[in-house]
Write a protein that holds these residues in place. Sequence first.
Motif, PDB file in Angstrom:
ATOM      1  N   VAL A  98       0.834  -1.207   0.000  1.00 19.34           N
ATOM      2  CA  VAL A  98       0.000   0.000   0.000  1.00 19.34           C
ATOM      3  C   VAL A  98       0.869   1.258   0.000  1.00 19.34           C
ATOM      4  N   GLY A  99       1.978   1.243   0.771  1.00 20.64           N
ATOM      5  CA  GLY A  99       2.878   2.391   0.785  1.00 20.64           C
ATOM      6  C   GLY A  99       3.522   2.648  -0.567  1.00 20.64           C
ATOM      7  N   ILE A 101       2.272   1.831  -3.511  1.00 20.61           N
ATOM      8  CA  ILE A 101       1.232   2.340  -4.412  1.00 20.61           C
ATOM      9  C   ILE A 101       0.958   3.821  -4.157  1.00 20.61           C
ATOM     10  N   ILE A 102       0.893   4.204  -2.872  1.00 24.01           N
ATOM     11  CA  ILE A 102       0.667   5.619  -2.539  1.00 24.01           C
ATOM     12  C   ILE A 102       1.830   6.479  -3.021  1.00 24.01           C
ATOM     13  N   ALA A 103       3.067   5.989  -2.852  1.00 22.53           N
ATOM     14  CA  ALA A 103       4.232   6.746  -3.313  1.00 22.53           C
ATOM     15  C   ALA A 103       4.232   6.925  -4.831  1.00 22.53           C
ATOM     16  N   GLU A 105       1.552   6.909  -6.791  1.00 22.67           N
ATOM     17  CA  GLU A 105       0.489   7.852  -7.129  1.00 22.67           C
ATOM     18  C   GLU A 105       0.915   9.293  -6.853  1.00 22.67           C
ATOM     19  N   MET A 106       1.572   9.534  -5.728  1.00 23.33           N
ATOM     20  CA  MET A 106       2.054  10.887  -5.433  1.00 23.33           C
ATOM     21  C   MET A 106       3.102  11.330  -6.436  1.00 23.33           C
TER      22      MET A 106
END
Length: 207
Positions: A98-99, A101-103, A105-106
């Motif tokens: 999840v981390g 994927i968030i990175a 996306e950012m």
Amino acid sequence: MTTITALFYIFSAVLLFASFRVITARTPVYSALYLVLAFFSAACIWILLRAEFLAIALVLVYVGAVMVLFLFVVMMLDINVDTLREGFWKHFPVAALVGVIIALEMALVLLGGFRLSEAPVADAAALKLGNTKLLGIEVYTRYLYPLQIAAVLLLVAIIAAIALTLRRRKDSKYINPADQVRAKKADRVRIIKMPPTIEIPPAGENA
């Protein structure tokens, strides 16, 4: 390499180190202190980018209010860290995925803003207004709807947090304020008729 570039790399390294220690510290108090260091490093980077208002807001709001309150709450609660760390490595792969994927996306969203060659040049009139006023005009005109959506989401989060933590304890006395308002005189005071004299029993009965 200029001085500003060197300071940027130094503050960025401190920010990355503090962010890593926030999630790897053994106690919540140390995590909160490292988070304060991360906020200070981010504020220094904002100052290097000539965004003084964002830097001051980050220090005053997050470091001066939120983090100090969070630190005092953590110190007063006396959280048992051993129970919190149970099952950490079991959920680590999902959390790491999840981390990442968030990175990503950012990175996809923010990398477009780092193209300095395509950045618009501000005119002389805009430069005279200052960063704070320009930021306010930009937020409350162009980004007004996203700001309102973020405000509604924060309000819902606050209400949800209050609703989750507002639990009735069986060992504490609770009085409904509505019942207190509807109380009448007859409910509070009860007049009991008692005989004016008390009969003294004969002496033989006491023996």
